[in-house]
Design a protein around this motif. Structure first.
Motif, PDB file in Angstrom:
ATOM      1  N   THR A  77      -3.174  11.666   1.755  1.00 33.98           N
ATOM      2  CA  THR A  77      -3.391  12.748   2.704  1.00 33.98           C
ATOM      3  C   THR A  77      -2.912  14.061   2.124  1.00 33.98           C
ATOM      4  OG1 THR A  77      -2.936  13.557   4.941  1.00 33.98           O
ATOM      5  CG2 THR A  77      -1.179  12.330   3.858  1.00 33.98           C
TER       6      THR A  77
ATOM      7  N   LEU B 299       1.416   5.237   0.672  1.00 35.15           N
ATOM      8  CA  LEU B 299       0.930   6.444   1.334  1.00 35.15           C
ATOM      9  C   LEU B 299       1.403   7.645   0.514  1.00 35.15           C
ATOM     10  CD1 LEU B 299      -0.332   8.063   3.694  1.00 35.15           C
ATOM     11  CD2 LEU B 299       1.887   7.903   4.847  1.00 35.15           C
TER      12      LEU B 299
ATOM     13  N   VAL C 229       0.865  -1.181   0.000  1.00 35.89           N
ATOM     14  CA  VAL C 229       0.000   0.000   0.000  1.00 35.89           C
ATOM     15  C   VAL C 229       0.898   1.226   0.000  1.00 35.89           C
ATOM     16  CG1 VAL C 229      -1.605   1.381   1.389  1.00 35.89           C
ATOM     17  CG2 VAL C 229      -1.997  -1.072   1.099  1.00 35.89           C
TER      18      VAL C 229
ATOM     19  N   ILE D  88      -8.292   0.507   4.047  1.00 38.75           N
ATOM     20  CA  ILE D  88      -7.786   0.295   2.688  1.00 38.75           C
ATOM     21  C   ILE D  88      -7.660  -1.201   2.378  1.00 38.75           C
ATOM     22  CG2 ILE D  88      -5.327   0.467   3.297  1.00 38.75           C
ATOM     23  CD1 ILE D  88      -7.083   1.564   0.014  1.00 38.75           C
TER      24      ILE D  88
ATOM     25  N   LEU E 278      -6.872   3.581   9.139  1.00 38.83           N
ATOM     26  CA  LEU E 278      -6.651   3.798   7.714  1.00 38.83           C
ATOM     27  C   LEU E 278      -6.173   2.512   7.045  1.00 38.83           C
ATOM     28  CD1 LEU E 278      -4.936   7.293   7.905  1.00 38.83           C
ATOM     29  CD2 LEU E 278      -7.014   6.798   6.600  1.00 38.83           C
ATOM     30  N   ALA E 279      -5.238   1.821   7.715  1.00 38.77           N
ATOM     31  CA  ALA E 279      -4.746   0.549   7.182  1.00 38.77           C
ATOM     32  C   ALA E 279      -5.879  -0.463   7.069  1.00 38.77           C
ATOM     33  CB  ALA E 279      -3.635   0.007   8.078  1.00 38.77           C
TER      34      ALA E 279
ATOM     35  N   ILE F 134      -0.201   3.420  10.594  1.00 38.37           N
ATOM     36  CA  ILE F 134      -0.483   2.755   9.318  1.00 38.37           C
ATOM     37  C   ILE F 134       0.374   1.506   9.152  1.00 38.37           C
ATOM     38  CG2 ILE F 134      -0.356   2.985   6.807  1.00 38.37           C
ATOM     39  CD1 ILE F 134      -0.981   5.983   7.190  1.00 38.37           C
TER      40      ILE F 134
ATOM     41  N   PHE G 133      -8.444   3.534  -3.239  1.00 41.40           N
ATOM     42  CA  PHE G 133      -7.784   4.519  -2.383  1.00 41.40           C
ATOM     43  C   PHE G 133      -8.764   5.048  -1.350  1.00 41.40           C
ATOM     44  CE2 PHE G 133      -9.739   7.180  -5.633  1.00 41.40           C
ATOM     45  CZ  PHE G 133     -10.207   8.286  -4.922  1.00 41.40           C
ATOM     46  N   ILE G 134      -8.201   5.506  -0.246  1.00 40.46           N
ATOM     47  CA  ILE G 134      -8.979   6.202   0.781  1.00 40.46           C
ATOM     48  C   ILE G 134      -8.194   7.444   1.175  1.00 40.46           C
ATOM     49  CG2 ILE G 134     -10.085   4.110   1.648  1.00 40.46           C
ATOM     50  CD1 ILE G 134      -8.137   4.246   4.035  1.00 40.46           C
TER      51      ILE G 134
ATOM     52  N   PHE H 242      -7.013  10.312   4.159  1.00 40.34           N
ATOM     53  CA  PHE H 242      -6.914  10.767   5.538  1.00 40.34           C
ATOM     54  C   PHE H 242      -7.273  12.240   5.520  1.00 40.34           C
ATOM     55  CE2 PHE H 242      -4.111  12.766   8.880  1.00 40.34           C
ATOM     56  CZ  PHE H 242      -4.995  12.494   9.916  1.00 40.34           C
TER      57      PHE H 242
ATOM     58  N   TYR I 263      -4.021   2.803  -2.211  1.00 35.94           N
ATOM     59  CA  TYR I 263      -3.412   4.035  -1.742  1.00 35.94           C
ATOM     60  C   TYR I 263      -4.125   4.582  -0.505  1.00 35.94           C
ATOM     61  CZ  TYR I 263      -1.288   4.283  -6.384  1.00 35.94           C
ATOM     62  OH  TYR I 263      -0.589   4.013  -7.523  1.00 35.94           O
ATOM     63  N   ILE I 264      -3.333   5.161   0.376  1.00 34.16           N
ATOM     64  CA  ILE I 264      -3.842   6.053   1.420  1.00 34.16           C
ATOM     65  C   ILE I 264      -3.304   7.431   1.057  1.00 34.16           C
ATOM     66  CG2 ILE I 264      -3.794   6.656   3.867  1.00 34.16           C
ATOM     67  CD1 ILE I 264      -3.239   3.662   4.442  1.00 34.16           C
TER      68      ILE I 264
END
Length: 316
Positions: free
Chosen positions: A114, A64, A62, A288, A284-285, A84, A131-132, A134, A111-112
């Motif tokens: 921010t 970030l 993943v 996703i 978050l982890a 994460i 993706f999400i 933050f 993807y995360i």
């Protein structure tokens, strides 16, 4: 070499059950999980997660993506990263870091992201992988964030409870969801007490906060508490008040937002709204990985309640 079948026989369960314990432990009871894990330990069996990832056409990585400048004086990213990495590690996923000029869909499962802003919507819509975010957003993307509105409600109510006659908000000059929510928490709390809000907005720099207070000093009466949208702004306010010889917290109170290091190195230490960055990172982890598992299905939003940490910059 020990096989999955050997573990199943040792634990007196099916191969499917062993597979579930390895790949989807949430689908089995804690007791059954302990039995299988004990059999794995006794037989010295180590699952081949790389082979499993290849079989599912995944990389178990993943990425970030940080779309804003990281100042070394803002340590909250380190806490978020640890959260994460901890959450991904539980499921044998690795974390990669990227900036906005290093966003590719090759070699990662999701993807995360921010630091996104409204201008990023077009390329986010074309990303092509789960993706999400933050951070709050108003575009329907899955996200996790601190409950920013609640945080400033707690701060503003605390200032009123400590009998500060005037409560002023110093916000971050960004037209983004998190800032709107923080301002709304302040405004709604004041209006519930039939008080008129007073708001300043600046970029998120302590020097600008210090300059703001100095330039408006003649209009600032004692018995005022400043509700700041970040600890960085709060530390600038404290510096300005000290330059003017003001009594903190008797005559002027200061409340920040974030609660990672800067509130502690200030003198006096700053009362602040503490964000739970490690918990946010872990969630978050989790989100996703769930989205990857569900082939990009919508996950919704999660807001985490912050904590008001009382310290020396406000009345006892």
């Amino acid at each position: 070499m020990t096989t999955l079948s050997d573990v199943a026989k040792k634990a007196s369960v099916s191969k499917m059950t062993v597979s579930r314990v390895i790949n989807h432990p949430q689908q089995v009871t804690p007791e059954l999980r302990r039995i299988v894990e004990q059999a794995m330990e006794e037989l010295d069996y180590h699952p081949n997660f790389v082979a499993s990832a290849l079989a599912h056409q995944r990389t178990n990585i993943v990425k970030l993506v940080i779309l804003e400048d990281i100042d070394t004086t803002e340590p909250y990213y380190m806490n978020l990263l640890f959260g994460i990495a901890n959450g991904l590690g539980k499921h044998h996923y690795a974390l990669q870091l990227a900036t906005d000029n290093d966003i590719t869909t090759d070699g990662v499962d999701g993807y995360i992201i921010t630091g996104e802003r409204a201008k990023d919507v077009n390329w986010l819509d074309q990303l092509g992988k789960p993706f999400i975010l933050f951070g709050e957003n108003r575009f329907g993307y899955d996200f996790i964030d601190t409950d920013n509105k609640l945080g400033e409600q707690l701060a503003t109510q605390y200032a009123l409870d400590k009998n500060y006659q005037s409560v002023i908000f110093i916000g971050i000059d960004e037209k983004e969801a998190f800032e709107y929510s923080r301002e709304a928490g302040y405004i709604n709390t004041l209006q519930s007490h039939n008080l008129v809000p007073k708001i300043f907005r600046i970029q998120n720099h302590s020097s600008l906060a210090e300059e703001l207070i100095i330039n408006n000093w003649k209009q600032l009466a004692p018995n005022t508490c400043f509700i700041c949208a970040s600890d960085r702004i709060a530390i600038g306010v404290v510096r300005a008040l000290k330059r003017k010889g003001a009594n903190i917290p008797k005559d002027f109170g200061v409340i920040g937002f974030d609660g990672v290091l800067l509130n502690q190195i200030s003198n006096p230490k700053i009362t602040t709204v503490k964000q739970k960055f490690f918990e946010l990172g872990d969630l978050l982890a989790k989100m996703i990985l769930q989205k990857i598992k569900q082939d990009g299905a919508q996950q919704g939003e999660i807001l985490i309640e912050p904590e008001l940490v009382k310290s020396e910059s406000t009345r006892n």
